[in-house]
Design an enzyme around this catalytic site. Structure first.
Site, mmCIF file in Angstrom:
data_model
loop_
_atom_site.group_PDB
_atom_site.id
_atom_site.type_symbol
_atom_site.label_atom_id
_atom_site.label_comp_id
_atom_site.label_asym_id
_atom_site.label_seq_id
_atom_site.Cartn_x
_atom_site.Cartn_y
_atom_site.Cartn_z
ATOM 1 N N ASP A 82 0.858 -1.180 0.000
ATOM 2 C CA ASP A 82 0.000 0.000 0.000
ATOM 3 C C ASP A 82 0.901 1.239 0.000
ATOM 4 O O ASP A 82 1.862 1.315 0.757
ATOM 5 C CB ASP A 82 -0.904 -0.010 1.244
ATOM 6 C CG ASP A 82 -2.037 0.998 1.141
ATOM 7 O OD1 ASP A 82 -3.195 0.572 1.207
ATOM 8 O OD2 ASP A 82 -1.764 2.215 1.001
ATOM 9 N N ILE A 83 0.580 2.197 -0.847
ATOM 10 C CA ILE A 83 1.437 3.381 -1.001
ATOM 11 C C ILE A 83 1.299 4.346 0.189
ATOM 12 O O ILE A 83 2.200 5.144 0.453
ATOM 13 C CB ILE A 83 1.156 4.076 -2.364
ATOM 14 C CG1 ILE A 83 2.370 4.831 -2.863
ATOM 15 C CG2 ILE A 83 -0.076 4.947 -2.319
ATOM 16 C CD1 ILE A 83 3.526 3.990 -3.275
ATOM 17 N N GLU A 94 -12.447 3.593 -1.213
ATOM 18 C CA GLU A 94 -11.644 4.518 -2.022
ATOM 19 C C GLU A 94 -11.442 3.995 -3.450
ATOM 20 O O GLU A 94 -11.628 4.732 -4.414
ATOM 21 C CB GLU A 94 -10.290 4.723 -1.321
ATOM 22 C CG GLU A 94 -9.402 5.771 -1.955
ATOM 23 C CD GLU A 94 -8.017 5.803 -1.306
ATOM 24 O OE1 GLU A 94 -7.909 5.646 -0.068
ATOM 25 O OE2 GLU A 94 -7.036 5.983 -2.047
ATOM 26 N N HIS A 142 -10.123 -5.439 -2.724
ATOM 27 C CA HIS A 142 -8.774 -5.629 -2.186
ATOM 28 C C HIS A 142 -8.829 -5.960 -0.708
ATOM 29 O O HIS A 142 -9.651 -5.447 0.033
ATOM 30 C CB HIS A 142 -7.889 -4.399 -2.422
ATOM 31 C CG HIS A 142 -8.505 -3.096 -2.014
ATOM 32 N ND1 HIS A 142 -9.479 -2.473 -2.774
ATOM 33 C CD2 HIS A 142 -8.298 -2.304 -0.938
ATOM 34 C CE1 HIS A 142 -9.831 -1.340 -2.173
ATOM 35 N NE2 HIS A 142 -9.141 -1.220 -1.057
ATOM 36 N N HIS A 154 -6.705 -5.806 2.737
ATOM 37 C CA HIS A 154 -5.567 -5.168 3.409
ATOM 38 C C HIS A 154 -4.931 -6.192 4.349
ATOM 39 O O HIS A 154 -5.629 -6.787 5.185
ATOM 40 C CB HIS A 154 -6.028 -3.991 4.269
ATOM 41 C CG HIS A 154 -6.560 -2.808 3.516
ATOM 42 N ND1 HIS A 154 -5.794 -1.699 3.230
ATOM 43 C CD2 HIS A 154 -7.787 -2.544 3.011
ATOM 44 C CE1 HIS A 154 -6.539 -0.806 2.587
ATOM 45 N NE2 HIS A 154 -7.752 -1.298 2.443
#
Ligand code: 5GP
Length: 130
Positions: A29-30, A88, A93, A95
């Protein structure tokens, strides 16, 4: 139009890739909540995780497990927290977040920032433990 995550899978947008097979892709994750915070996505563009067909969803969790075990070996933590939000980015996805306490899963907290070199080091470490 493709989601930002499909663009990542296709290499149009760079990512710190952790793992990939024909059906799934995992990358850092960025804007991580913790060092090693990783996202696992299906290559098939599906917005909502519970719209994923049963077989694929089961396989996705098994793929995520393999990635989580590698994160565990790379990052000092109590365990890997698992969560799905998806508000978002409209591409399902999971996490995977190294945690030591419940507050480590608080998405309203300020995110961490790492340099390119730090992200690369984290990636290398997790990949070496796959
Ligand atoms: P959610 O949809 O689960 O609320 O959050 C989306 C997650 O994707 C966030 O944690 C955010 O930091 C991450 N994210 C959004 N855009 C990018 C991107 O371009 N690259 C990477 N690696 N992560 C992203």
């Amino acid at each position: 139009m493709s989601t930002i995550f499909t663009k990542i899978i296709d290499g149009e947008i760079p990512s710190y890739k952790i793992a990939e097979n024909e059906k799934f892709y995992a990358f850092l994750d960025i804007n991580p909540l913790a060092k090693g915070h990783t996202l696992v996505i299906p290559k098939k563009e599906i917005n909502y995780i519970f719209d994923i067909q049963d077989d694929l969803l089961s396989e996705m969790m098994v793929f995520a497990k393999k990635v989580a075990k590698a994160i565990e070996k790379s990052i000092s933590c109590e365990r890997i927290g698992v969560t799905v939000i998806g508000l978002e980015v409209p591409h399902a996805h999971i996490h995977l977040i190294p945690i030591n306490s419940i507050t480590d899963m608080d998405f309203s907290k300020a995110k961490l920032s790492f340099s390119k070199e730090e992200f690369e080091k984290i990636t290398e470490s997790i990949v070496s433990n796959l």
